[in-house]
Motif scaffolding. Structure first.
Motif, PDB file in Angstrom:
ATOM      1  N   VAL A 142       0.838  -1.203   0.000  1.00  0.00           N
ATOM      2  CA  VAL A 142       0.000   0.000   0.000  1.00  0.00           C
ATOM      3  C   VAL A 142       0.873   1.253   0.000  1.00  0.00           C
ATOM      4  O   VAL A 142       1.755   1.413   0.842  1.00  0.00           O
ATOM      5  CB  VAL A 142      -0.942   0.021   1.230  1.00  0.00           C
ATOM      6  CG1 VAL A 142      -1.745   1.315   1.280  1.00  0.00           C
ATOM      7  CG2 VAL A 142      -1.847  -1.187   1.236  1.00  0.00           C
ATOM      8  N   ALA A 143       0.575   2.151  -0.948  1.00  0.00           N
ATOM      9  CA  ALA A 143       1.236   3.451  -0.985  1.00  0.00           C
ATOM     10  C   ALA A 143       0.314   4.532  -0.431  1.00  0.00           C
ATOM     11  O   ALA A 143       0.756   5.446   0.265  1.00  0.00           O
ATOM     12  CB  ALA A 143       1.651   3.804  -2.409  1.00  0.00           C
ATOM     13  N   GLN A 144      -1.006   4.416  -0.742  1.00  0.00           N
ATOM     14  CA  GLN A 144      -1.948   5.458  -0.364  1.00  0.00           C
ATOM     15  C   GLN A 144      -3.351   4.872  -0.225  1.00  0.00           C
ATOM     16  O   GLN A 144      -3.748   4.027  -1.028  1.00  0.00           O
ATOM     17  CB  GLN A 144      -1.942   6.533  -1.458  1.00  0.00           C
ATOM     18  CG  GLN A 144      -2.840   7.702  -1.224  1.00  0.00           C
ATOM     19  CD  GLN A 144      -2.798   8.693  -2.382  1.00  0.00           C
ATOM     20  OE1 GLN A 144      -2.264   8.393  -3.448  1.00  0.00           O
ATOM     21  NE2 GLN A 144      -3.350   9.857  -2.171  1.00  0.00           N
ATOM     22  N   LEU A 145      -4.087   5.321   0.784  1.00  0.00           N
ATOM     23  CA  LEU A 145      -5.491   4.942   0.937  1.00  0.00           C
ATOM     24  C   LEU A 145      -6.339   5.965   0.202  1.00  0.00           C
ATOM     25  O   LEU A 145      -6.140   7.174   0.368  1.00  0.00           O
ATOM     26  CB  LEU A 145      -5.890   4.907   2.415  1.00  0.00           C
ATOM     27  CG  LEU A 145      -5.487   3.644   3.182  1.00  0.00           C
ATOM     28  CD1 LEU A 145      -4.017   3.634   3.498  1.00  0.00           C
ATOM     29  CD2 LEU A 145      -6.298   3.517   4.432  1.00  0.00           C
ATOM     30  N   PRO A 165     -18.390  -1.906   1.423  1.00  0.00           N
ATOM     31  CA  PRO A 165     -18.808  -3.294   1.207  1.00  0.00           C
ATOM     32  C   PRO A 165     -17.937  -4.082   0.229  1.00  0.00           C
ATOM     33  O   PRO A 165     -17.858  -5.298   0.318  1.00  0.00           O
ATOM     34  CB  PRO A 165     -20.247  -3.166   0.690  1.00  0.00           C
ATOM     35  CG  PRO A 165     -20.415  -1.743   0.305  1.00  0.00           C
ATOM     36  CD  PRO A 165     -19.440  -0.948   1.105  1.00  0.00           C
ATOM     37  N   HIS A 166     -17.263  -3.385  -0.676  1.00  0.00           N
ATOM     38  CA  HIS A 166     -16.408  -4.068  -1.662  1.00  0.00           C
ATOM     39  C   HIS A 166     -14.926  -3.954  -1.322  1.00  0.00           C
ATOM     40  O   HIS A 166     -14.088  -4.447  -2.074  1.00  0.00           O
ATOM     41  CB  HIS A 166     -16.670  -3.519  -3.058  1.00  0.00           C
ATOM     42  CG  HIS A 166     -18.088  -3.679  -3.492  1.00  0.00           C
ATOM     43  ND1 HIS A 166     -18.652  -4.903  -3.780  1.00  0.00           N
ATOM     44  CD2 HIS A 166     -19.081  -2.770  -3.643  1.00  0.00           C
ATOM     45  CE1 HIS A 166     -19.920  -4.730  -4.111  1.00  0.00           C
ATOM     46  NE2 HIS A 166     -20.203  -3.442  -4.020  1.00  0.00           N
ATOM     47  N   GLY A 167     -14.599  -3.291  -0.225  1.00  0.00           N
ATOM     48  CA  GLY A 167     -13.206  -3.140   0.190  1.00  0.00           C
ATOM     49  C   GLY A 167     -12.736  -1.703   0.075  1.00  0.00           C
ATOM     50  O   GLY A 167     -13.250  -0.930  -0.733  1.00  0.00           O
ATOM     51  N   ILE A 168     -11.758  -1.355   0.882  1.00  0.00           N
ATOM     52  CA  ILE A 168     -11.174  -0.016   0.879  1.00  0.00           C
ATOM     53  C   ILE A 168     -10.295   0.128  -0.368  1.00  0.00           C
ATOM     54  O   ILE A 168      -9.454  -0.723  -0.646  1.00  0.00           O
ATOM     55  CB  ILE A 168     -10.338   0.213   2.162  1.00  0.00           C
ATOM     56  CG1 ILE A 168     -11.217   0.059   3.416  1.00  0.00           C
ATOM     57  CG2 ILE A 168      -9.644   1.568   2.131  1.00  0.00           C
ATOM     58  CD1 ILE A 168     -12.358   1.040   3.529  1.00  0.00           C
ATOM     59  N   LYS A 169     -10.480   1.220  -1.109  1.00  0.00           N
ATOM     60  CA  LYS A 169      -9.696   1.440  -2.326  1.00  0.00           C
ATOM     61  C   LYS A 169      -8.327   2.009  -1.950  1.00  0.00           C
ATOM     62  O   LYS A 169      -8.228   2.941  -1.140  1.00  0.00           O
ATOM     63  CB  LYS A 169     -10.415   2.397  -3.271  1.00  0.00           C
ATOM     64  CG  LYS A 169      -9.759   2.485  -4.643  1.00  0.00           C
ATOM     65  CD  LYS A 169     -10.497   3.418  -5.574  1.00  0.00           C
ATOM     66  CE  LYS A 169     -11.707   2.754  -6.157  1.00  0.00           C
ATOM     67  NZ  LYS A 169     -12.321   3.591  -7.231  1.00  0.00           N
TER      68      LYS A 169
END
Length: 69
Positions: free
Chosen positions: A33-36, A44-48
């Motif tokens: 992960v570089a950036q949230l 519901p489908h996940g954190i991008k």
């Protein structure tokens, strides 16, 4: 499998994401992960997120900890 909440994801973690074009097949891509990109605590489908490779997708699972954690 419920995607992890935003509080469980931070830059430097290794995660499995599903990219937009892979949603029909469910193919996962592993990266760091570089950036949230999602601001809400859950989705519901996940954190991008954006990976260090530049790929963008929704987190399906946290795979490993970063060196500091």
């Amino acid at each position: 499998m419920t995607p992890p909440p935003r509080s469980a994801i931070r830059p430097g973690l290794t995660v499995d994401i599903v990219q937009k074009q892979d949603q029909p097949t469910g193919k996962l891509t592993r990266g760091v992960v570089a950036q949230l990109l999602t601001r809400s605590p859950t989705h519901p489908h996940g954190i991008k997120v954006r990976l260090t490779s530049g790929q963008v997708g929704r987190v399906q699972a946290v795979v490993g900890q970063d060196a500091a954690g």
